[in-house]
Design an enzyme around this catalytic site. Structure first.
Site, mmCIF file in Angstrom:
data_model
loop_
_atom_site.group_PDB
_atom_site.id
_atom_site.type_symbol
_atom_site.label_atom_id
_atom_site.label_comp_id
_atom_site.label_asym_id
_atom_site.label_seq_id
_atom_site.Cartn_x
_atom_site.Cartn_y
_atom_site.Cartn_z
ATOM 1 N N HIS A 179 9.865 6.111 -10.701
ATOM 2 C CA HIS A 179 9.112 5.020 -11.314
ATOM 3 C C HIS A 179 9.550 4.794 -12.760
ATOM 4 O O HIS A 179 9.622 3.655 -13.235
ATOM 5 C CB HIS A 179 7.611 5.347 -11.286
ATOM 6 C CG HIS A 179 6.948 5.040 -9.976
ATOM 7 N ND1 HIS A 179 7.081 3.831 -9.339
ATOM 8 C CD2 HIS A 179 6.135 5.802 -9.189
ATOM 9 C CE1 HIS A 179 6.379 3.843 -8.217
ATOM 10 N NE2 HIS A 179 5.814 5.035 -8.101
ATOM 11 N N HIS A 239 9.541 11.316 -7.214
ATOM 12 C CA HIS A 239 8.904 10.009 -6.980
ATOM 13 C C HIS A 239 8.440 9.403 -8.309
ATOM 14 O O HIS A 239 8.670 8.208 -8.570
ATOM 15 C CB HIS A 239 7.727 10.204 -6.025
ATOM 16 C CG HIS A 239 6.945 8.945 -5.768
ATOM 17 N ND1 HIS A 239 7.188 8.130 -4.683
ATOM 18 C CD2 HIS A 239 5.923 8.365 -6.461
ATOM 19 C CE1 HIS A 239 6.348 7.105 -4.718
ATOM 20 N NE2 HIS A 239 5.577 7.219 -5.781
ATOM 21 N N GLU A 240 7.806 10.216 -9.152
ATOM 22 C CA GLU A 240 7.335 9.707 -10.446
ATOM 23 C C GLU A 240 8.497 9.456 -11.407
ATOM 24 O O GLU A 240 8.478 8.482 -12.163
ATOM 25 C CB GLU A 240 6.339 10.694 -11.062
ATOM 26 C CG GLU A 240 5.118 10.988 -10.194
ATOM 27 C CD GLU A 240 4.348 9.748 -9.803
ATOM 28 O OE1 GLU A 240 4.461 8.716 -10.496
ATOM 29 O OE2 GLU A 240 3.621 9.793 -8.796
ATOM 30 N N GLU A 296 6.518 1.278 -4.559
ATOM 31 C CA GLU A 296 6.318 2.599 -3.983
ATOM 32 C C GLU A 296 7.426 2.928 -2.981
ATOM 33 O O GLU A 296 7.918 4.060 -2.938
ATOM 34 C CB GLU A 296 4.952 2.687 -3.300
ATOM 35 C CG GLU A 296 3.765 2.626 -4.252
ATOM 36 C CD GLU A 296 3.813 3.722 -5.303
ATOM 37 O OE1 GLU A 296 4.186 4.868 -4.963
ATOM 38 O OE2 GLU A 296 3.476 3.432 -6.466
#
Length: 319
Positions: free
Chosen positions: A183, A179-180, A263
């Site tokens: 980003h 997830h990071e 997100e």
């Protein structure tokens, strides 16, 4: 990364930047206006009590001075915070109360759980075709959380809490890291430092006034005496508190303007990198369950960039 995805992401980042610039302009004008009005009203009331008549023309320079001081202080806070976080890795470490884990061959990561974390991050970096980021461990935080940043020279940073390292299974840890990484790959992490500096610039008056008004309760044992002192501090700093509330509102609007859509995209990209949905679902459930389990929580201005918000907000304004 194909050309279509590259240019579409660049276009999305430009839209986000324009949105932040617009909100920053509106917020700056609002902070300056409220500061100028508060200064002019204070000057008018003080002059009235001493029997001095003040004309509207005489209030204009007072208004301009108050607006310039309020706006200038906010701009200085934004500038210095951006410079520190963008150019100094140690500033990021201190801001999040974290330590640098180094890399897999470093002596700073001998513990098995640290090596597992670094191995997962390296795997996800390879899967997303980005360079290995620097890894920060928030050792004093036992909740399940993480964040991503991009500093000067495309230096990428991923921060993970000790709770996430210790409480998540390997699949769940992969999903959280992916997830990071998403980003970073999607370009969202490059916005975080800019947004973080802007939020601090608009919140500093509110945070300072709350700290000053709440100071007696932290110093004096007698509640009645502390309340008495806080009451008079509220009278003195009430205008700053109201001005700060406007800044908090602008900061919250900034977070809401860009947070949710990116997100969702990061979640989708995390599933693409890991090829698993159960890991992400498990990580989100555990993160929510461990939200109140913490040692040292990140400051509220950084809540927008965390995997899950470490604060349960009663209202959108005081989150």
């Amino acid at each position: 990364m194909d050309k279509v995805s590259f240019f579409s992401r660049q276009d999305r980042l430009r839209r986000v930047t324009r949105r932040l610039l617009f909100l920053s302009t509106i917020g700056s004008l609002g902070v300056g206006t409220i500061g100028g009005v508060a200064t002019a009203l204070a000057h008018y009331q003080m002059s009235s009590r001493t029997g001095i008549d003040v004309t509207l023309a005489e209030l204009v320079p007072v208004f301009a001075l108050g607006a310039a001081v309020s706006l200038g202080a906010s701009v200085l806070v934004i500038f210095f915070r951006f410079v520190l976080l963008h150019y100094r890795h140690t500033a990021v470490r201190r801001f999040f109360h974290a330590r640098d884990l180094g890399d897999l061959d470093s002596d700073t990561a001998p513990r098995p759980e640290n090596r597992r974390l670094l191995g997962v991050i390296e795997e996800m970096a390879i899967a997303s075709t980005i360079p290995m980021p620097r890894v920060l461990l928030l050792e004093e935080n036992t909740s399940i959380n993480s964040f991503a940043l991009v500093q000067r020279g495309e230096q990428t940073i991923i921060g993970v809490t000790a709770g996430a390292r210790d409480q998540l299974s390997r699949d769940e840890l992969q999903a959280l890291v992916a997830h990071e990484i998403a980003h970073i790959a999607n370009g969202d992490a490059a916005i975080n430092i800019r947004l973080l500096a802007l939020i601090q610039g608009f919140r500093w008056i509110y945070d300072t006034s709350v700290a000053v008004i709440g100071w007696p309760f932290r110093v004096f044992d007698s509640f009645k005496f502390a309340f008495f002192i806080a009451f008079y501090l509220t009278i003195v700093f009430g205008a700053f508190f109201v001005l700060g509330l406007f800044g908090v509102g602008v900061a919250r609007i900034m977070q809401a303007a860009i947070a949710r859509q990116r997100e969702y995209l990061a979640d989708a990209s995390a599933v693409q990198f890991t090829r698993l949905t159960a890991g992400l679902i498990g990580a989100l459930r555990k993160a929510d369950a461990f939200r109140q389990s913490y040692g040292r929580r990140p400051t509220k201005v950084a809540a927008f960039m965390m995997f899950v918000s470490p604060y349960r907000a009663r209202t959108w304004l005081f989150r």
